[in-house]
Design a protein around this motif. Structure first.
Motif, PDB file in Angstrom:
ATOM      1  N   THR A   1      32.446  55.302  43.237  1.00  0.00           N
ATOM      2  CA  THR A   1      33.492  56.317  43.120  1.00  0.00           C
ATOM      3  C   THR A   1      33.072  57.590  43.845  1.00  0.00           C
TER       4      THR A   1
ATOM      5  N   LYS B   1      42.491  54.440  38.010  1.00  0.00           N
ATOM      6  CA  LYS B   1      42.492  53.034  37.599  1.00  0.00           C
ATOM      7  C   LYS B   1      43.771  52.691  36.837  1.00  0.00           C
TER       8      LYS B   1
ATOM      9  N   TYR C   1      46.741  50.073  38.119  1.00  0.00           N
ATOM     10  CA  TYR C   1      47.176  48.968  37.261  1.00  0.00           C
ATOM     11  C   TYR C   1      48.690  49.005  37.053  1.00  0.00           C
TER      12      TYR C   1
ATOM     13  N   TRP D   1      37.981  55.132  44.554  1.00  0.00           N
ATOM     14  CA  TRP D   1      37.340  54.070  43.773  1.00  0.00           C
ATOM     15  C   TRP D   1      37.368  52.773  44.556  1.00  0.00           C
ATOM     16  N   ASP D   2      36.184  52.176  44.728  1.00  0.00           N
ATOM     17  CA  ASP D   2      36.076  50.866  45.369  1.00  0.00           C
ATOM     18  C   ASP D   2      36.073  49.818  44.270  1.00  0.00           C
ATOM     19  N   GLU D   3      37.144  49.054  44.200  1.00  0.00           N
ATOM     20  CA  GLU D   3      37.329  48.087  43.121  1.00  0.00           C
ATOM     21  C   GLU D   3      36.263  46.991  43.144  1.00  0.00           C
ATOM     22  N   GLU D   4      35.734  46.671  44.313  1.00  0.00           N
ATOM     23  CA  GLU D   4      34.741  45.607  44.431  1.00  0.00           C
ATOM     24  C   GLU D   4      33.339  46.074  44.071  1.00  0.00           C
TER      25      GLU D   4
ATOM     26  N   ALA E   1      40.443  46.759  48.435  1.00  0.00           N
ATOM     27  CA  ALA E   1      39.808  47.074  47.167  1.00  0.00           C
ATOM     28  C   ALA E   1      39.568  48.568  46.994  1.00  0.00           C
ATOM     29  N   THR E   2      39.831  49.370  48.025  1.00  0.00           N
ATOM     30  CA  THR E   2      39.595  50.810  47.946  1.00  0.00           C
ATOM     31  C   THR E   2      40.881  51.531  47.562  1.00  0.00           C
ATOM     32  N   HIS E   3      40.796  52.363  46.518  1.00  0.00           N
ATOM     33  CA  HIS E   3      41.975  53.080  46.016  1.00  0.00           C
ATOM     34  C   HIS E   3      41.691  54.581  45.955  1.00  0.00           C
TER      35      HIS E   3
ATOM     36  N   GLY F   1      32.574  49.221  42.732  1.00  0.00           N
ATOM     37  CA  GLY F   1      32.537  50.167  41.621  1.00  0.00           C
ATOM     38  C   GLY F   1      32.160  51.571  42.036  1.00  0.00           C
TER      39      GLY F   1
END
Length: 282
Positions: free
Chosen positions: A107, A167, A171, A100-103, A2-4, A105
């Protein structure tokens, strides 16, 4: 998984004949997706998804940004003079980007410079100031902080604009690569006396779990897990090797298990002679 991250690495050099004086590489989750150098003179895509997803305006805008970053690197001359260096080979580097941690939020943003492989200046988001790592960087700090507008723009980029593009890129990348299907799992061995390798390739996103079991129990002894490496098409690969004797294979049951978010259920590869490929792979 989940980390980008979105990161740019920029390098200016002096004293290297026939070399590009300035170049930069943009990376999403550690994979290059664009590049620029002063010889080509424009930002170009390095991944098919980036070429398809972003229009001409995006590449023109980023080319202009690279031009401005290149100009800011002219400070390498000032730096060389302040350190009493007038010749030789030198590098001035900039690493900036965001995470950004998608889980959760959560940053983060960062921007730091280095000179000849050593820390030079680091941007502090809280105080909106440049922190020098060496005395010679103080002159550049004062110069960069004298323009308050640029300081505010830098913070806005690192905390807002960079996250927005990160983000978007995640995507675009995931929607392009997901069609490639589940990872391919293969058991490899150079010869009967070599370790057996569980080779997993063609997966996206990067996060994956590869493990070995003996008689149904997790096995750690004799296991060597390699790094997750990028393939040329945006997917990743990884190898996990197990060293065991021919006697061990006869007495026990061994399994390589692969867990990944693209799989509806785990992949189990049972170690037996029929599954092992021996073609002198490297």
């Amino acid at each position: 998984t989940a980390t980008h991250s979105l990161q740019y690495l920029c390098t200016a050099t002096s004293g290297i004949p026939d070399a590009s004086g300035f170049e930069s590489v943009g990376m999403v989750d550690g994979q290059p997706f664009c590049s620029y150098d002063n010889k080509v003179g424009r930002e170009i895509p390095k991944q098919e998804w980036a070429k398809e997803a972003m229009d001409t305006h995006y590449w023109e805008t980023n080319t202009q940004i690279s031009h401005r970053v290149q100009q800011s690197f002219n400070d390498i001359t000032t730096t060389m003079k302040s350190i009493n260096q007038t010749g030789g080979i030198h590098t001035f580097q900039n690493m900036y980007g965001c995470g950004w941690d998608e889980e959760t939020g959560v940053t983060e943003g960062y921007d730091q410079y280095g000179y000849d492989g050593e820390d030079f200046l680091t941007f502090d988001l809280e105080s909106m100031s440049w922190i020098p790592s060496i005395t010679q960087a103080f002159e550049t700090k004062l110069k960069w902080e004298s323009n308050r507008t640029k300081i505010l723009q830098r913070k806005m980029y690192l905390t807002e604009e960079c996250i927005h593009w990160l983000k978007n890129h995640v995507y675009y990348e995931s929607s392009t690569i997901h069609w490639k299907g589940p990872p391919e799992v293969t058991l490899l061995q150079k010869d009967p006396s070599s370790p057996v390798t569980c080779h997993v390739t063609g997966f996206y996103p990067r996060g994956i779990n590869v493990s070995w079991q003996r008689d149904g129990e997790d096995l750690h002894e004799g296991v060597k897990l390699g790094e997750t490496l990028p393939n040329g098409d945006g997917t990743f690969q990884i190898r996990s090797s197990l060293r065991l004797s021919a006697e061990d294979m006869k007495m026990h049951s061994y399994t390589c298990t692969v867990q990944h978010s693209s799989l509806q259920q785990d992949v189990f590869k049972v170690l037996n002679e029929g599954e092992i490929k021996r073609n002198g792979y490297k």
